[in-house]
Design a protein around this motif. Structure first.
Motif, PDB file in Angstrom:
ATOM      1  N   ARG A 146       0.819  -1.222   0.000  1.00 53.19           N
ATOM      2  CA  ARG A 146       0.000   0.000   0.000  1.00 53.19           C
ATOM      3  C   ARG A 146       0.847   1.263   0.000  1.00 53.19           C
ATOM      4  NH1 ARG A 146      -5.259  -1.157   3.775  1.00 53.19           N
ATOM      5  NH2 ARG A 146      -5.994  -2.946   2.585  1.00 53.19           N
ATOM      6  N   GLY A 147       2.164   1.109  -0.092  1.00 50.96           N
ATOM      7  CA  GLY A 147       3.047   2.266  -0.192  1.00 50.96           C
ATOM      8  C   GLY A 147       3.524   2.849   1.123  1.00 50.96           C
ATOM      9  N   ARG A 148       3.218   2.224   2.237  1.00 54.24           N
ATOM     10  CA  ARG A 148       3.680   2.721   3.538  1.00 54.24           C
ATOM     11  C   ARG A 148       5.137   2.331   3.749  1.00 54.24           C
ATOM     12  NH1 ARG A 148      -0.341   4.497   7.232  1.00 54.24           N
ATOM     13  NH2 ARG A 148      -2.414   4.030   6.459  1.00 54.24           N
ATOM     14  N   LYS A 149       5.848   3.145   4.496  1.00 54.86           N
ATOM     15  CA  LYS A 149       7.245   2.889   4.833  1.00 54.86           C
ATOM     16  C   LYS A 149       7.319   2.464   6.292  1.00 54.86           C
ATOM     17  CE  LYS A 149       8.589   4.856   0.937  1.00 54.86           C
ATOM     18  NZ  LYS A 149       8.637   4.069  -0.231  1.00 54.86           N
ATOM     19  N   LEU A 150       7.914   1.297   6.540  1.00 54.59           N
ATOM     20  CA  LEU A 150       8.047   0.764   7.889  1.00 54.59           C
ATOM     21  C   LEU A 150       9.525   0.557   8.190  1.00 54.59           C
ATOM     22  CD1 LEU A 150       5.253  -1.965   7.698  1.00 54.59           C
ATOM     23  CD2 LEU A 150       5.037   0.386   8.495  1.00 54.59           C
ATOM     24  N   CYS A 151       9.984   1.079   9.306  1.00 54.59           N
ATOM     25  CA  CYS A 151      11.386   0.979   9.703  1.00 54.59           C
ATOM     26  C   CYS A 151      11.594  -0.258  10.575  1.00 54.59           C
ATOM     27  CB  CYS A 151      11.800   2.218  10.482  1.00 54.59           C
ATOM     28  SG  CYS A 151      11.669   3.743   9.512  1.00 54.59           S
ATOM     29  N   ALA A 152      12.637  -1.022  10.251  1.00 56.98           N
ATOM     30  CA  ALA A 152      12.919  -2.254  10.987  1.00 56.98           C
ATOM     31  C   ALA A 152      14.408  -2.318  11.317  1.00 56.98           C
ATOM     32  CB  ALA A 152      12.520  -3.462  10.139  1.00 56.98           C
ATOM     33  N   PRO A 153      14.749  -3.000  12.412  1.00 55.56           N
ATOM     34  CA  PRO A 153      16.161  -3.134  12.782  1.00 55.56           C
ATOM     35  C   PRO A 153      16.881  -4.112  11.850  1.00 55.56           C
ATOM     36  CG  PRO A 153      14.775  -4.327  14.327  1.00 55.56           C
ATOM     37  CD  PRO A 153      13.852  -3.618  13.387  1.00 55.56           C
ATOM     38  N   PRO A 154      18.023  -3.710  11.283  1.00 53.24           N
ATOM     39  CA  PRO A 154      18.703  -4.571  10.304  1.00 53.24           C
ATOM     40  C   PRO A 154      19.322  -5.829  10.890  1.00 53.24           C
ATOM     41  CG  PRO A 154      20.002  -2.605  10.753  1.00 53.24           C
ATOM     42  CD  PRO A 154      18.695  -2.436  11.478  1.00 53.24           C
ATOM     43  N   ASP A 155      19.432  -5.931  12.208  1.00 50.76           N
ATOM     44  CA  ASP A 155      20.102  -7.074  12.820  1.00 50.76           C
ATOM     45  C   ASP A 155      19.157  -8.162  13.329  1.00 50.76           C
ATOM     46  OD1 ASP A 155      19.022  -5.542  14.836  1.00 50.76           O
ATOM     47  OD2 ASP A 155      20.765  -5.658  16.147  1.00 50.76           O
ATOM     48  N   GLN A 156      17.887  -8.095  12.967  1.00 51.39           N
ATOM     49  CA  GLN A 156      16.918  -9.076  13.448  1.00 51.39           C
ATOM     50  C   GLN A 156      16.704 -10.199  12.426  1.00 51.39           C
ATOM     51  OE1 GLN A 156      15.293  -9.203  16.545  1.00 51.39           O
ATOM     52  NE2 GLN A 156      16.975  -7.778  16.907  1.00 51.39           N
ATOM     53  N   PRO A 157      16.580 -11.447  12.881  1.00 51.28           N
ATOM     54  CA  PRO A 157      16.366 -12.577  11.964  1.00 51.28           C
ATOM     55  C   PRO A 157      15.109 -12.420  11.102  1.00 51.28           C
ATOM     56  CG  PRO A 157      16.931 -13.374  14.150  1.00 51.28           C
ATOM     57  CD  PRO A 157      16.737 -11.891  14.267  1.00 51.28           C
ATOM     58  N   TRP A 158      14.032 -11.870  11.659  1.00 52.75           N
ATOM     59  CA  TRP A 158      12.800 -11.732  10.870  1.00 52.75           C
ATOM     60  C   TRP A 158      12.989 -10.730   9.736  1.00 52.75           C
ATOM     61  CZ3 TRP A 158      10.381  -6.976  10.745  1.00 52.75           C
ATOM     62  CH2 TRP A 158      10.638  -6.092  11.796  1.00 52.75           C
ATOM     63  N   VAL A 159      13.840  -9.748   9.924  1.00 52.83           N
ATOM     64  CA  VAL A 159      14.143  -8.776   8.866  1.00 52.83           C
ATOM     65  C   VAL A 159      14.915  -9.483   7.759  1.00 52.83           C
ATOM     66  CG1 VAL A 159      15.390  -6.643   8.319  1.00 52.83           C
ATOM     67  CG2 VAL A 159      14.089  -6.816  10.450  1.00 52.83           C
ATOM     68  N   ASP A 160      15.912 -10.299   8.131  1.00 54.81           N
ATOM     69  CA  ASP A 160      16.682 -11.066   7.144  1.00 54.81           C
ATOM     70  C   ASP A 160      15.790 -11.993   6.330  1.00 54.81           C
ATOM     71  OD1 ASP A 160      19.123  -9.926   7.860  1.00 54.81           O
ATOM     72  OD2 ASP A 160      19.551 -11.487   9.336  1.00 54.81           O
ATOM     73  N   ARG A 161      14.819 -12.633   6.995  1.00 55.82           N
ATOM     74  CA  ARG A 161      13.910 -13.550   6.282  1.00 55.82           C
ATOM     75  C   ARG A 161      13.095 -12.798   5.225  1.00 55.82           C
ATOM     76  NH1 ARG A 161      13.453 -15.922  11.452  1.00 55.82           N
ATOM     77  NH2 ARG A 161      11.596 -14.698  11.920  1.00 55.82           N
ATOM     78  N   ILE A 162      12.598 -11.625   5.577  1.00 61.27           N
ATOM     79  CA  ILE A 162      11.805 -10.849   4.612  1.00 61.27           C
ATOM     80  C   ILE A 162      12.684 -10.425   3.439  1.00 61.27           C
ATOM     81  CG2 ILE A 162      10.501  -8.716   4.234  1.00 61.27           C
ATOM     82  CD1 ILE A 162       9.541  -8.945   7.168  1.00 61.27           C
ATOM     83  N   ILE A 163      13.898  -9.962   3.723  1.00 61.85           N
ATOM     84  CA  ILE A 163      14.814  -9.523   2.659  1.00 61.85           C
ATOM     85  C   ILE A 163      15.159 -10.684   1.736  1.00 61.85           C
ATOM     86  CG2 ILE A 163      17.172  -8.729   2.200  1.00 61.85           C
ATOM     87  CD1 ILE A 163      16.853  -6.945   4.722  1.00 61.85           C
ATOM     88  N   ARG A 164      15.483 -11.852   2.313  1.00 63.22           N
ATOM     89  CA  ARG A 164      15.799 -13.022   1.486  1.00 63.22           C
ATOM     90  C   ARG A 164      14.618 -13.405   0.599  1.00 63.22           C
ATOM     91  NH1 ARG A 164      18.163 -14.997   6.198  1.00 63.22           N
ATOM     92  NH2 ARG A 164      16.451 -16.454   6.499  1.00 63.22           N
ATOM     93  N   ARG A 165      13.401 -13.354   1.156  1.00 64.26           N
ATOM     94  CA  ARG A 165      12.214 -13.693   0.366  1.00 64.26           C
ATOM     95  C   ARG A 165      12.038 -12.706  -0.796  1.00 64.26           C
ATOM     96  NH1 ARG A 165       7.384 -11.914  -0.126  1.00 64.26           N
ATOM     97  NH2 ARG A 165       7.258 -10.675   1.639  1.00 64.26           N
ATOM     98  N   LEU A 166      12.245 -11.424  -0.536  1.00 67.43           N
ATOM     99  CA  LEU A 166      12.117 -10.413  -1.588  1.00 67.43           C
ATOM    100  C   LEU A 166      13.193 -10.594  -2.659  1.00 67.43           C
ATOM    101  CD1 LEU A 166      11.318  -7.279   0.591  1.00 67.43           C
ATOM    102  CD2 LEU A 166       9.741  -8.439  -0.971  1.00 67.43           C
TER     103      LEU A 166
END
Length: 100
Positions: free
Chosen positions: A68-88
């Motif tokens: 929907r175009g929203r910007k969400l800030c996340a900590p770069p050192d969290q495993p859940w952030v890595d999982r989303i990045i890998r999926r993308l």
């Protein structure tokens, strides 16, 4: 219903205000003032980018852009952030192979 309400609450808590970078670069970039402490549902994310301290930001972060175009800030050192990045990244590589 409760899980839907909880997801909406989590998402609304994750939408964080951003402000222009101070000092450093002439081309002011939006920086995160804080990051989400709770995981963002990966299925709502369509893109990401990194914000680094060396770019003039006080808080290092990964900024996820939702469908929907929203910007969400996340900590770069969290495993859940890595999982989303890998999926993308995997999805982008797959799309690139199919369009070649």
């Amino acid at each position: 219903m409760a899980s839907h309400a909880a997801a909406l609450l989590a998402i609304s808590l994750l939408v964080l205000w951003t402000s222009p970078a101070q000092g450093g670069a002439n081309d002011a970039e939006d920086c995160c003032l804080s990051v989400a402490l709770h995981p963002i549902p990966g299925n709502i994310v369509r893109a990401f980018r990194y914000l680094h301290i060396q770019d003039g930001c006080r808080v290092p972060a990964v900024v996820f852009t939702t469908k929907r175009g929203r910007k969400l800030c996340a900590p770069p050192d969290q495993p859940w952030v890595d999982r989303i990045i890998r999926r993308l990244q995997k999805k982008a590589a797959k799309n690139k192979r199919h369009s070649s």
